[in-house]
Every structure is written in C-alpha cells, then in structure tokens.
Scaffold this motif. Structure first.
Motif, mmCIF file in Angstrom:
data_model
loop_
_atom_site.group_PDB
_atom_site.id
_atom_site.type_symbol
_atom_site.label_atom_id
_atom_site.label_comp_id
_atom_site.label_asym_id
_atom_site.label_seq_id
_atom_site.Cartn_x
_atom_site.Cartn_y
_atom_site.Cartn_z
ATOM 1 N N HIS A 70 0.830 -1.205 0.000
ATOM 2 C CA HIS A 70 0.000 0.000 0.000
ATOM 3 C C HIS A 70 0.866 1.257 0.000
ATOM 4 O O HIS A 70 1.954 1.265 0.568
ATOM 5 N N GLN A 71 0.370 2.260 -0.689
ATOM 6 C CA GLN A 71 1.100 3.527 -0.729
ATOM 7 C C GLN A 71 0.608 4.414 0.413
ATOM 8 O O GLN A 71 -0.595 4.589 0.615
ATOM 9 N N ASN A 72 1.548 4.945 1.163
ATOM 10 C CA ASN A 72 1.241 5.806 2.306
ATOM 11 C C ASN A 72 0.952 7.232 1.844
ATOM 12 O O ASN A 72 1.263 7.606 0.714
ATOM 13 N N LYS A 73 0.390 8.027 2.730
ATOM 14 C CA LYS A 73 0.042 9.419 2.410
ATOM 15 C C LYS A 73 1.254 10.241 1.994
ATOM 16 O O LYS A 73 1.139 11.162 1.201
ATOM 17 N N ASP A 74 2.436 9.873 2.522
ATOM 18 C CA ASP A 74 3.655 10.639 2.188
ATOM 19 C C ASP A 74 4.330 10.148 0.903
ATOM 20 O O ASP A 74 5.412 10.596 0.551
ATOM 21 N N GLY A 75 3.676 9.213 0.187
ATOM 22 C CA GLY A 75 4.219 8.717 -1.079
ATOM 23 C C GLY A 75 5.105 7.495 -0.936
ATOM 24 O O GLY A 75 5.474 6.881 -1.926
ATOM 25 N N THR A 76 5.469 7.134 0.295
ATOM 26 C CA THR A 76 6.261 5.921 0.514
ATOM 27 C C THR A 76 5.357 4.699 0.438
ATOM 28 O O THR A 76 4.132 4.820 0.398
#
Length: 183
Positions: free
Chosen positions: A106-112
């Motif tokens: 899954h992609q996190n809110k910070d783009g990581t």
C-alpha cells in the motif's frame, strides 16, 4: 503460532516449499497451528516469479492475518532503483508487474510504500527487515538517505558503526538500545 519468513525474492518454488511444510498436518501436530503469517521483507527482486509470489501472499491474507514489512529489494522495485544481483529474466518479470499486482504494498500518504517496521506490543515483537534504528538519528550528510532506512540497515561484523553503499551497519548494542525506546 506465527509463521515468520523473509527474503523470498520472487522465488515461488521456495515460498511453496515453506508453505507445504508449515501448513502440513505433521507440522501442526508437532509445533501447533499457524495463526498468522509475518513477512520480514524482500518478497520481490532476484527471482522470476514476483507476480505469483504476490498473488500467493494476497491469497493467504484471506485465510490468515498477514503482517508484512518492506525489504530493501521490495523498495528497489517500487521506487525503480537498481540493485545488483538480478538476472535479465528477473528484471523483465518485475518490469511486467502492473499497479494492480503491486497493490499488496500500500502507498502511504507521504508517497512511501508499506511499513518500515511493525510493533506488536501485546506479544513484545518488533518486526523490521534490516534494522531498528531511527534513520533520523543516524543519517549523515553526503550519504544517500535511502541507504539509512530500516530496510537497508545491517548488523555490523565490526566493532563500530559505519555507512557504505550497502547501507548503515550498526552494532547489536545499538539495536537493543533502540528497542528499549519502542517498549
């Protein structure tokens, strides 16, 4: 009982072998029933079956809770950073992965992507791929910040800590000190 593994490296035969043993009636009778699966990173890279490995893990998540942390090779695929050691066939198999194939990370809110660590306080378990050190505490100017991440940390064989192209090398005592701050 937890089934814990790491470094599958897109090797479907290796993953199938682990599962065949760990999910067998003989294993269950001797050690107990598997109740969750913990992947300590590196599902991807080097092998030629990334799509199959990801599909298998996603399938297992319908039957078992699956906990997964990022590995440095997972990151190399997701961030499109080259790591040595893969064959042409492996590189091609990973290039063919679609966004849907990679939804497991899954992609996190910070783009990581994914998790650098998982803490299971109830069972006093800290899960990381490379090391537990906070990258903000160890990153030095001039080095690639990516190589200080938990996925790139390595237990040092030396009596000191240092940075190299292979990541940040730490002493066991540093890991234990960092672990105390997570409790």
């Amino acid at each position: 009982m937890d089934l814990v593994f790491s470094d599958i490296h897109a090797d479907m035969d290796g993953l199938e072998t682990i599962l065949k043993i760990a999910l067998s009636p003989e294993f269950e009778e001797k050690y107990g029933k598997i109740s969750r699966i913990i992947n300590l990173g590196d599902l991807l890279e080097r092998g030629t079956g990334p799509k199959e490995v990801l599909q298998k893990i996603q399938g297992l998540s319908k039957t078992y809770p699956v906990i997964s942390v990022m590995g440095n090779h997972d990151e190399s695929v997701l961030y499109k950073k080259s790591i040595s050691g893969s064959s042409f066939a492996s590189a091609r198999a990973h290039e063919l992965l679609s966004e849907q194939d990679l939804e497991f990370f899954h992609q996190n809110k910070d783009g990581t992507f994914g998790e650098q660590q998982i803490i299971d306080a109830k069972n006093k378990l800290l899960c990381v791929h490379g090391g537990p050190l906070d990258p903000k505490k160890i990153t030095k100017e001039g080095g690639d910040p990516w190589l200080y991440q938990k996925t790139w940390q390595r237990l040092s064989e030396e009596n000191n800590e240092f940075y190299s192209y292979y990541g940040y090398h730490y002493r066991a005592s540093s890991a234990f000190e960092e672990g105390k701050t997570k409790a």
